[in-house]
Scaffold this motif. Structure first.
Motif, short mmCIF file in Angstrom:
data_model
loop_
_atom_site.label_atom_id
_atom_site.label_comp_id
_atom_site.label_asym_id
_atom_site.label_seq_id
_atom_site.Cartn_x
_atom_site.Cartn_y
_atom_site.Cartn_z
N LEU A 20 10.26 10.48 -20.28
CA LEU A 20 10.86 10.73 -21.58
C LEU A 20 11.63 9.50 -22.04
N PRO A 21 11.75 9.29 -23.34
CA PRO A 21 12.47 8.11 -23.86
C PRO A 21 13.94 8.11 -23.42
N PHE A 22 14.51 6.92 -23.34
CA PHE A 22 15.92 6.77 -23.04
C PHE A 22 16.44 5.57 -23.82
N ALA A 23 17.75 5.56 -24.05
CA ALA A 23 18.36 4.53 -24.90
C ALA A 23 18.56 3.20 -24.17
N ALA A 24 18.98 3.26 -22.92
CA ALA A 24 19.29 2.03 -22.19
C ALA A 24 18.96 2.23 -20.71
N ILE A 25 18.46 1.19 -20.10
CA ILE A 25 18.07 1.28 -18.69
C ILE A 25 19.26 1.67 -17.82
N GLY A 26 20.46 1.22 -18.19
CA GLY A 26 21.66 1.56 -17.43
C GLY A 26 21.98 3.04 -17.41
N ASP A 27 21.41 3.78 -18.36
CA ASP A 27 21.58 5.24 -18.38
C ASP A 27 20.72 5.91 -17.32
N VAL A 28 19.72 5.18 -16.81
CA VAL A 28 18.74 5.74 -15.88
C VAL A 28 18.95 5.24 -14.46
N ILE A 29 19.23 3.95 -14.35
CA ILE A 29 19.35 3.33 -13.03
C ILE A 29 20.42 2.23 -13.11
N SER A 30 21.24 2.16 -12.09
CA SER A 30 22.34 1.19 -12.13
C SER A 30 21.84 -0.22 -11.85
N ARG A 31 22.61 -1.18 -12.28
CA ARG A 31 22.29 -2.59 -12.01
C ARG A 31 22.19 -2.83 -10.51
N ARG A 52 0.82 -1.21 0.00
CA ARG A 52 0.00 0.00 0.00
C ARG A 52 0.86 1.26 0.00
N SER A 53 2.05 1.18 0.61
CA SER A 53 2.91 2.36 0.66
C SER A 53 4.05 2.29 -0.36
N ASN A 54 4.47 1.09 -0.75
CA ASN A 54 5.57 0.93 -1.69
C ASN A 54 5.26 -0.29 -2.56
N PRO A 55 4.46 -0.10 -3.60
CA PRO A 55 4.02 -1.25 -4.40
C PRO A 55 5.17 -1.96 -5.10
N PRO A 56 4.93 -3.20 -5.56
CA PRO A 56 5.99 -3.99 -6.16
C PRO A 56 6.50 -3.43 -7.49
N ASP A 57 5.87 -2.42 -8.02
CA ASP A 57 6.38 -1.81 -9.25
C ASP A 57 7.27 -0.60 -8.93
N ALA A 58 7.99 -0.68 -7.83
CA ALA A 58 8.87 0.41 -7.40
C ALA A 58 9.94 0.73 -8.45
N ILE A 59 10.40 -0.28 -9.18
CA ILE A 59 11.40 -0.05 -10.23
C ILE A 59 10.80 0.84 -11.32
N LEU A 60 9.59 0.52 -11.74
CA LEU A 60 8.93 1.34 -12.77
C LEU A 60 8.73 2.77 -12.29
N ARG A 61 8.32 2.92 -11.03
CA ARG A 61 8.11 4.25 -10.47
C ARG A 61 9.43 5.03 -10.45
N GLU A 62 10.50 4.37 -10.04
CA GLU A 62 11.80 5.04 -9.95
C GLU A 62 12.28 5.49 -11.33
N VAL A 63 12.15 4.63 -12.33
CA VAL A 63 12.56 5.00 -13.68
C VAL A 63 11.70 6.16 -14.19
N GLU A 118 21.29 -0.74 -8.19
CA GLU A 118 20.01 -0.20 -7.70
C GLU A 118 18.85 -1.12 -8.07
N LEU A 119 18.86 -1.65 -9.30
CA LEU A 119 17.81 -2.58 -9.72
C LEU A 119 17.79 -3.82 -8.84
N VAL A 120 18.97 -4.36 -8.58
CA VAL A 120 19.07 -5.56 -7.74
C VAL A 120 18.59 -5.25 -6.33
N ALA A 121 18.99 -4.10 -5.79
CA ALA A 121 18.58 -3.74 -4.43
C ALA A 121 17.06 -3.60 -4.33
N LEU A 122 16.45 -2.93 -5.30
CA LEU A 122 14.98 -2.79 -5.28
C LEU A 122 14.30 -4.15 -5.41
#
Length: 126
Positions: A91-102, A73-84, A104-108
């Protein structure tokens, strides 16, 4: 509505979404129903009295699923999508690594797995 305080009523018990409806993301419903079924099966095999088995099952799963429901209810499982989304302002981006590090993805992802009981250690223990 607050999470249910009990799932068993006489010779009937609930599992999955009937016991603990969740945000329909992150495989919550299916994943938790599988963990419920595993715990209920083990409890029924361990107890001659079905109502004692239901109590054991509920004692094992109720707190964990309540924690997941309240966390989602406070931090839904789509936290990665929200963060990006927040970082890119949608806005469009070329690669996920340009937006969020591996890392950070693993930690989330690992944080949610721990809460939901999907971590390798939790699944090995069940």
């Amino acid at each position: 509505a607050p999470p249910r305080q009990r799932w068993s009523f006489g010779h009937v018990t609930l599992l999955g979404d009937a016991a603990h409806p969740m945000v329909p993301r992150g495989s919550n419903g299916a994943g938790q129903a599988i963990l419920d079924a595993q715990a209920l099966t083990a409890a029924l095999l361990a107890h001659d009295d079905p109502m004692a088995a239901f109590e054991s099952y509920e004692n094992q799963r109720l707190e964990a699923t309540t924690r997941i429901v309240l966390t989602n209810r406070s931090n839904p499982p789509d936290a990665i999508l929200r963060e990006v989304f927040q970082r890119t302002k949608d806005l469009p981006f070329a690669a996920i690594g340009d937006v969020i590090s591996r890392e950070e993805l693993v930690a989330l992802s690992d944080g949610y797995k721990r809460i939901a009981g999907y971590s390798k250690d939790a699944l090995r223990a069940s």
